[in-house]
Structure formats: structure tokens, C-alpha cells
Design an enzyme around this catalytic site. Sequence first.
Site, PDB file in Angstrom:
ATOM      1  N   HIS A  18      45.213 -18.279  -3.271  1.00  0.00           N
ATOM      2  CA  HIS A  18      44.882 -18.601  -1.977  1.00  0.00           C
ATOM      3  C   HIS A  18      45.241 -20.411  -1.574  1.00  0.00           C
ATOM      4  O   HIS A  18      44.208 -20.571  -0.296  1.00  0.00           O
ATOM      5  CB  HIS A  18      43.465 -18.573  -1.601  1.00  0.00           C
ATOM      6  CG  HIS A  18      43.504 -16.757  -1.409  1.00  0.00           C
ATOM      7  ND1 HIS A  18      43.981 -16.067  -0.413  1.00  0.00           N
ATOM      8  CD2 HIS A  18      43.123 -16.040  -2.647  1.00  0.00           C
ATOM      9  CE1 HIS A  18      43.446 -15.005  -1.029  1.00  0.00           C
ATOM     10  NE2 HIS A  18      43.096 -14.935  -2.248  1.00  0.00           N
ATOM     11  N   THR A  68      44.831 -16.690   8.818  1.00  0.00           N
ATOM     12  CA  THR A  68      44.920 -15.177   9.724  1.00  0.00           C
ATOM     13  C   THR A  68      44.591 -15.091  10.829  1.00  0.00           C
ATOM     14  O   THR A  68      44.677 -14.352  11.485  1.00  0.00           O
ATOM     15  CB  THR A  68      43.479 -14.248   8.427  1.00  0.00           C
ATOM     16  OG1 THR A  68      42.512 -14.760   8.251  1.00  0.00           O
ATOM     17  CG2 THR A  68      44.586 -13.994   7.041  1.00  0.00           C
ATOM     18  N   LYS A 115      43.407 -28.907   8.891  1.00  0.00           N
ATOM     19  CA  LYS A 115      43.608 -28.046   9.902  1.00  0.00           C
ATOM     20  C   LYS A 115      43.470 -28.745  11.073  1.00  0.00           C
ATOM     21  O   LYS A 115      43.848 -28.362  11.901  1.00  0.00           O
ATOM     22  CB  LYS A 115      42.313 -27.432   9.765  1.00  0.00           C
ATOM     23  CG  LYS A 115      42.341 -25.608   8.759  1.00  0.00           C
ATOM     24  CD  LYS A 115      41.408 -24.975   8.668  1.00  0.00           C
ATOM     25  CE  LYS A 115      40.849 -24.129   7.162  1.00  0.00           C
ATOM     26  NZ  LYS A 115      41.759 -23.029   7.234  1.00  0.00           N
ATOM     27  N   LYS A 128      38.279 -21.838  13.396  1.00  0.00           N
ATOM     28  CA  LYS A 128      38.058 -21.820  12.242  1.00  0.00           C
ATOM     29  C   LYS A 128      37.409 -22.751  11.174  1.00  0.00           C
ATOM     30  O   LYS A 128      36.939 -23.677  11.966  1.00  0.00           O
ATOM     31  CB  LYS A 128      39.848 -22.642  11.485  1.00  0.00           C
ATOM     32  CG  LYS A 128      39.855 -23.236  11.725  1.00  0.00           C
ATOM     33  CD  LYS A 128      41.748 -23.985  11.738  1.00  0.00           C
ATOM     34  CE  LYS A 128      43.011 -23.309  12.840  1.00  0.00           C
ATOM     35  NZ  LYS A 128      43.809 -22.420  11.836  1.00  0.00           N
ATOM     36  N   ARG A 129      38.265 -22.954  10.013  1.00  0.00           N
ATOM     37  CA  ARG A 129      36.536 -23.798   9.185  1.00  0.00           C
ATOM     38  C   ARG A 129      36.773 -25.481   9.334  1.00  0.00           C
ATOM     39  O   ARG A 129      38.162 -25.487   9.861  1.00  0.00           O
ATOM     40  CB  ARG A 129      36.967 -23.460   7.832  1.00  0.00           C
ATOM     41  CG  ARG A 129      36.191 -23.194   7.169  1.00  0.00           C
ATOM     42  CD  ARG A 129      34.908 -23.268   7.020  1.00  0.00           C
ATOM     43  NE  ARG A 129      33.920 -23.783   5.973  1.00  0.00           N
ATOM     44  CZ  ARG A 129      33.465 -23.411   5.214  1.00  0.00           C
ATOM     45  NH1 ARG A 129      32.371 -22.815   4.863  1.00  0.00           N
ATOM     46  NH2 ARG A 129      32.735 -24.519   4.538  1.00  0.00           N
ATOM     47  N   LYS A 161      44.964 -12.550  13.641  1.00  0.00           N
ATOM     48  CA  LYS A 161      44.522 -12.134  15.065  1.00  0.00           C
ATOM     49  C   LYS A 161      44.535 -12.404  16.370  1.00  0.00           C
ATOM     50  O   LYS A 161      44.418 -11.675  17.626  1.00  0.00           O
ATOM     51  CB  LYS A 161      42.794 -12.420  14.399  1.00  0.00           C
ATOM     52  CG  LYS A 161      42.658 -12.231  12.761  1.00  0.00           C
ATOM     53  CD  LYS A 161      41.227 -12.842  12.874  1.00  0.00           C
ATOM     54  CE  LYS A 161      41.009 -12.062  11.308  1.00  0.00           C
ATOM     55  NZ  LYS A 161      40.664 -12.864  10.701  1.00  0.00           N
TER      56      LYS A 161
HETATM   57  C1  26V Z   1      37.993 -22.827  -3.425  1.00  0.00           C
HETATM   58  C2  26V Z   1      36.555 -22.948  -3.791  1.00  0.00           C
HETATM   59  C3  26V Z   1      36.480 -24.504  -5.028  1.00  0.00           C
HETATM   60  C4  26V Z   1      35.598 -24.358  -5.341  1.00  0.00           C
HETATM   61  C5  26V Z   1      33.814 -24.495  -4.294  1.00  0.00           C
HETATM   62  C6  26V Z   1      33.765 -22.959  -3.886  1.00  0.00           C
HETATM   63  C7  26V Z   1      35.276 -22.211  -3.824  1.00  0.00           C
HETATM   64  C8  26V Z   1      35.339 -21.227  -2.111  1.00  0.00           C
HETATM   65  C9  26V Z   1      36.646 -21.103  -2.341  1.00  0.00           C
HETATM   66  C10 26V Z   1      37.687 -21.800  -2.292  1.00  0.00           C
HETATM   67  C11 26V Z   1      39.066 -21.118  -2.697  1.00  0.00           C
HETATM   68  C12 26V Z   1      39.458 -21.493  -0.921  1.00  0.00           C
HETATM   69  C13 26V Z   1      41.079 -20.099   0.010  1.00  0.00           C
HETATM   70  C14 26V Z   1      41.121 -19.773   0.560  1.00  0.00           C
HETATM   71  O1  26V Z   1      39.860 -19.445   1.361  1.00  0.00           O
HETATM   72  N1  26V Z   1      42.492 -20.375   1.194  1.00  0.00           N
HETATM   73  C15 26V Z   1      42.433 -19.524   2.479  1.00  0.00           C
HETATM   74  O2  26V Z   1      43.168 -18.157   2.520  1.00  0.00           O
HETATM   75  C16 26V Z   1      43.219 -17.853   3.393  1.00  0.00           C
HETATM   76  C17 26V Z   1      43.023 -16.288   2.655  1.00  0.00           C
HETATM   77  O3  26V Z   1      44.814 -16.239   2.163  1.00  0.00           O
HETATM   78  C18 26V Z   1      44.296 -17.892   3.623  1.00  0.00           C
HETATM   79  O4  26V Z   1      45.008 -17.214   5.136  1.00  0.00           O
HETATM   80  C19 26V Z   1      44.018 -19.232   4.164  1.00  0.00           C
HETATM   81  O5  26V Z   1      45.428 -19.999   4.748  1.00  0.00           O
HETATM   82  C20 26V Z   1      44.254 -20.174   2.394  1.00  0.00           C
HETATM   83  O6  26V Z   1      43.346 -21.252   3.823  1.00  0.00           O
END
Ligand code: 26V
Length: 880
Positions: free
Chosen positions: A365, A676, A574, A568-569, A680
Site C-alpha cells: 500500500h 480512496t 499529500k 485525509k491524513r 467517495k
Molecule cells: C505503515 C506503518 C509503518 C509502521 C508503523 C505503522 C504503520 C501503519 C501503516 C503503514 C502503511 C500505511 C499505508 C497506507 O495506509 N497506505 C494507503 O493505502 C490506501 C489503501 O490502499 C491507499 O489508498 C493510499 O494511497 C495509501 O497511502
Amino acid sequence: MTDKSKDDELLREAQHIAQMTRHYVIANFAHTLEEATDLEVYQALSAAVREKVMMHWTATQQSWAKARTKRLYYFSIEWLPGRFLANNVFNLASMDLITAVLAILKRQPQQIISQEEEAALGNGGLGRLASCYLDALATHKYPAIGYGLRYQFGIFKQQIRYGNQLETCDDWLITEQAWGRQNDLHSQYVKFNGELITNLNDLGEEIYSVRNSDLVRATAFEFPIVGYCKEDYSAVLSLRLFSTANSPTNFRLQDFNAGKLDSASELRLLTDVLYPSDLTITGRKLRLYQEFLLASAGVKDLVREYRLLHGDDLKLLSDWVVIHINDTHPALAIPELIRCLMKNEKISWDQAIDITLMCFRYTNHTVLRESLEEWPSEMIQNHFPVHARIIERLNQTFCDSIRKKTQSEEMVRRMTIITSDKKVKMAHLAAAYSQYVNGVAQIHSDILKRDLFADFAALYPNRFLNVTNGVTPRRFVAIANPQLSQFITKLLGSDDWIHNLSLWEGLKPFIHDRAVLAQLMEIKHSNKQDLIQFIHEERERKEGMPIPRERISDEFFDGNALFDVQIKRFHEYKRQMLKCLHLVMLYFEIKENPSTERIRRVALFAGKAAPSYYIAKCVIRLIFMLARKVKNDPIVSRFLRIIFVENYNVTHAMRIVPAADVSDQISTAGYEASGTGCMKLAMNGALTIGTRDGANIEMEEEVKRIAGPEFWPFGFGASADQIHALEKSGDYDPIHIVEQHPLIAKAMHALLSGEFAENEIEHQTLLDLHDNLLKGAYSSKADRYFVLQDLPSYYETQKQVEKLYQDKEKWAQYSLCNILSMGKFSSDRSVKEYADKVWQIRPCPLDPMVITKIDEEFQSSNVCNVPLSAQETFLKKHVS
Ligand code: 26V
């Protein structure tokens, strides 16, 4: 069925549920309905609805056990399901049912529904995507189960005080849970720490176990995920979340007696908090523990289920089981499965690897380097010695095969799972041992093949796929935007679009229908009023006193303005900063030429910043300063308002999205894997102003293909290739851009001079933001995310936005064209693609014999089954 008999049936069901609700209010709370608080009514109503859910759940699970179908086990460390009650009622029956029930009970639907704390067990996109997929899987009756963790505290609650983001605990479990219940059938013991023991199995191969380990109880909680189905029984899937909090086994009494309180509670606290970052986590033992807990408890549970259904021969596992890991966080499930397989004496190392490879699938992701997980192998060794040993061997086997295939030590070095500085690359572990690996939008999947997994893709070209993300039209259109939904249903003559969004193309004949376009704008206006009302209520709740509605309404120009939203975050990539700079430019433009005719605009932001992400927090503070400046300026405030909605979550998204005119999707091209929110917003009629990144690219393709090229008017900025080239050349100089554009120079200078600040701290914030763009902070380059590069073209494109918005009818036409082209972005399409290409699973309808049996058994024992005649008397008395 005629409309009249449908209405009668709805009323009868409403009466029945109202009756049950009264029953539960007394039985559970010792209150009559008149005395019951809104929370009690919510609980009792949930209990009543839950009965029906339980019947469907039983029918689903029994039907699937009987049919012995292949199942999907979807592992995700984050889930963002949103509130359950309204969603479940909608998917089982209709929203009218809840309205009717609460009319009988003389309560306000919104008041009751909003009693529910949403389960915010995720950071953002990844967690919400998992929930959208479970909704679609249930709707289309795919046998599937979700695994995750039940954090005591979800993502922090955000408050903004004088522009500062304050984080407070999300105590969502403070009230009794109506939907998630403990189910010990699925609870597991998981081993942490201890010493490695090596033995030989019957085949003379090494198998591993551990002694002196900590035994941790992972208690399972299950949430029913109700599929949308009107005519028939809904399928109900299980979302199974593990927790270590409730089990007394997890308390170390000896440590407590020795006065070591921290250590005594350590294991009980494992699932206390969701890590509130999606950036780096360096060396956090607790996070690794969480990942292992999910992986091990989940795999043990699915192996137990397999044995129950298919017997003890695990060699056939991949015929019946597919395990999906949502990003690398659950990747320890790979060595855990190997361990389980080899415990069975007849499975060799090579066979275990074959089975594992056939079972696992992995979705990536993110391409952000800092978000890719790497764990020091020493840490894994210290806490999970068996898994560390298995990973070593997996690496050995994998490297040997690369060596054999390529005869290149360089390839081995690049692809290794364990690096020379002893880090375990989780993405390599997942990619090496999954049958398929996919990205979440075409451009992202291409970038994965070009960069992160270039070597893997060269050696295993068939392993890499794309499945573009999708979102559920149930929650984000049908429930969030009832007016638009009813309107679309009326135009199409059917509500089948709710589970088949490609039917929206059928709206094409209406794009020149002036009455339709006018009504579309009316709906948007009404949704803006609803948003204002919602914010008013939130504000009153927060301040604990009445606030004149006009004050809030005025902040939004009473809804008579363009609502331009970025939700968004907060992340540098972003580029909320880009939008801020545009607002600064608008501010100066209006100030300089107050008499120019122009549209009114409400710029709305919402989103959380990771607590340790300094620059992201600075941007939030900048928004606060700009909002204040604009509001207090008698001239500028005639045209511009800036709003920050605190504590963005699923519930807020459902309110903001239907009211948006413009959707800001402005990431640095190449960085947003998919996005996403973009989907929406477009489904609800917002026009996208966006870079050619992530899913925007495919949305553009769809709008152009279905509606025509002119209907995607606001693309802007550098492409991913251009950004890539700029990064590679190192030629990018943001100062050069500032020098070329006087208005941009003025905006940047305003940061330097502190024009928007009211104190020294604020001024420092502005200076830091300025320097981040023009000087670079710490070790990073100036303007790493190319904000200034794309600002001129954003500015010009926003001029086009304003121009188009002046012609309301034309705007409505563009809006409709965008809506009707969004069919592809339903999670139903994504899930079907996964099912066919990635998981190889098929829908499995519920068995009519099973349904009949459960129906009979339930009805014969249903204490609230009021005879029909009594129902009618009741109806006459209570419903006019
Ligand atoms: C990474 C980490 C690193 C370690 C600490 C905790 C943690 C938690 C989450 C993540 C990965 C986050 C990746 C993420 O949310 N990506 C998003 O995924 C969406 C669904 O596929 C996508 O639409 C977004 O573009 C993407 O940023």
C-alpha cells in the site's frame, strides 16, 4: 410486492423491533422506555437488530460449512469499520425501518445512532479499505473472515487548541459493546520469548519449538459484518479481533508480588493502543509483539478451523484456504504457517514452503521508503526465536533459488530478506513467499515493478498484479447521501445500483436534462445544510452550551458557496501545504482587488497528523492562522472562509463527502498509492482537482471514456515521470519558482514576515514551514514534495474551477458526468477482481434448507413474537 404491501410489511417489522427494543430496555437496564436514556435505547435497539443479524450469521456459517468451500482469511492490523447500527439495518432491511422504529419509540434517529462510538482501529486508507472489502465480500456472499486486533484505544481523538493538535485517548470501549462480542471458540494461546529447541521430525528434518516461553492468551472478539441484500438472507461475515486485555492468564503474578508492576501487566497491555503513525516505527518492541500476536493467533485459528472442516491432512491446505496479508504488518504469518505445517510430522521443509507459497497473497500500500517495515533480526530472535530461525531458513532457501536462477551474487544481495546489517525486510519476505503480490492502482503497481520489486518482477513476472482500490457504495453513497441515492434510484427506475454500481452509466441520458441538473444542485445544497447542522451540533456538544445556529451557518456562507474540501491524513506528500499557499494567494488577490466579481468559497480541511510529525502539525497550525485571518478580515471574509473539522473519522467523512463540490487530490505524483477518498467524493458529485497520481488517473480515464474528455477539467501538475526525472536530476530549485511568480513570492514572504502570526510561537511555525520549502530541514532537501513546482498550475486550475462554478447548470452537468462514471470504483468490482485473479474463490449462496431450519428454530423460541392481531392493535394505537 406492491408498494402498499411493502409499506405494511415495513411497519409490521418496525413494530416488532420497537416491541423488542422496549423489552430490552426493561430487561437490560431496569428502565421503562420513557425513562431510558438515548444510550440505553441505542443499546436495546442494537440488541433487537442483532437478533436478526445472528440468524443470518448462523445461516451463513452453517451454509458455508456444509458447502465446504474455499475460504479467504484477510489479515489486517488496522480496521476502520465505522458505526455498525445504521449500516447493519440498512444492509439487512432499509433506513426507513430505523426511522419507523424510532418514530414508534418517539426518539430522534440521529440522536440514537450517534450514541455509538465508532471503532476507529486504524490510521487511514489501509484500514478503511479492509472494511470496504469485507462489506463487499459479505454483499456478494464470498466465504471470508477478517482478522485483526481489538485495540483498547483506537486512533487518538484530535482536538485543535489555538492551532495545536492535541491528542486524547479514544476510549471507544467505555460503554458496553453492542456489536463486538467475545467468542472463546476462537481464542488462542500464543508463545512469546523463550529459548529455541531444535528436534528432528520423522523425515529427519529440523523442527523447532521453544521452552520457557511466555504464554499469552489472545481472546477473540467477533463483529458481524452484514452484507447488503434485500430479497433474501444477507450473508454475515466475521471480523475476528484479538485482545490480550481481558485474560487473567496474561497477568504475571510473580512479578507483581516482587513489586515489578510494569512487567506484571506487560502482556495484558499488548493490544492497548493502535500505533498512531503510518510513517516509521523504529525498534518498538510492542509493535512487533502486536504484529506477531495477530499473525500467530490468526494462523492458529484458521488451521483449527481447517482441521474441523477438512481433517488433519494439512497438505491440502491451499485447496481450502487463502491468506491475504494487508501490507506487511501481518507477514509473520508466513513463518508461523511454516511452523504449524512442520509440526505435522509428514510435511517436509520443501513441502511446507510449497503449501505456504500457494496460500499467501500480499498487497503493498505504499512506496514511501520510511513506511516500509524492517525489523532488526536480533529483535525477532530475542522474542520469537522459532520464527527467527524459520525466517533465516526461508531466506537461505530463497537466496539459493535466486543464485540458481541468476548466478548473480549482486541479485542475491539486492533481493535478500535479511540484509547484511541484519535487518529483516518484511516486503521481501512477503513478496518471496506469496503467490501473488499486488499494488492498489495501475500506476502504483507499475511503480512497484519498476522500483521496489524490480528484481522480483524480473524473476517472477506472473506474480505481480494490479487491483485498483474501490469503496463501498452502501456506506458512502446509499447511507451517507440518502437524497442523492433516492434521486438516482428514481432516475434509473431501480436501486440495483447499490450492489452493481456500473448501472450508473445508465444516467447518461440525463446529462442534458435541465430539471435533473437543477435537482442535483438542490440536493448538494441540502447536503451542505445538513453538514452545517452537524457541525453546529458538534460545536454545541464540545462547548457544552447553546450556540446560535446563524453563527455557524454564517461561517459557511449559509451553504451558498463552493465547498472545496481536502480530507485525509496530514502528510507532506499529500500537500495540504499546497492548498494553504493557494489560500494565501487568494487572500492577497481579494485584498488587492476587493471589487472584482468572484465566487464565494469555503475551504474545508479535515485530517489527523501523526503525533510526532512536526511539519504536518505546523501545517494544521497554519490552517488555523489563515482561518482566523480570513474570518477577521472584513473584505476577504466576504468571499472566503476556511474551516478545519476536528477529529476526522468515518462518521465525519460520511457528513462531509456529500456536501463537497470540489475534491482536492493533490499528492506529489508517484507517491499516493491509490487514494480512496477521491472515489467517495466523486461518487457524491464533487469534481476532482487532482494530480495524475494513484486512482485519479483511472478516474480520469473512466470519466473521459464514459462521459467525454471535457468532463475531467481540473487535472494539473507534474506527472510521476516528470517528478521522477526531477528527483533523479537533482535540478529542482524551488527558489527559482518563487522568483518567477510575484504572487507566490508574496505568499512565501508572508510566512517569513509572520503576517498571519499573533505570537512568537506562531511566527516560528511559519518560519519552519517557509524553510521546509525553501531551505530544507534536517537532512532533507528543500521542498522534497515539489509543492512549489505544482503551485502555479494549481493556481491556474483553480481559476478554471471558479469559472465553471459561475455557470451552475454546467457545473451540475460535470458533476453528474463524474458521478455516472464512477462505477469502476465500487469495492464490489475490486473484490470480484481479487476473487477471480488473486484468491481463486467463488461466491457461495446461503443454503435454503439451512435457512428454513434456523428460521423455524428461531421463530418457535422467539419471546417477542407478538401475535398478528395484537400487532395490528398496537399499530393502530401508535402509528397514525
Ligand atoms: C505503515 C506503518 C509503518 C509502521 C508503523 C505503522 C504503520 C501503519 C501503516 C503503514 C502503511 C500505511 C499505508 C497506507 O495506509 N497506505 C494507503 O493505502 C490506501 C489503501 O490502499 C491507499 O489508498 C493510499 O494511497 C495509501 O497511502
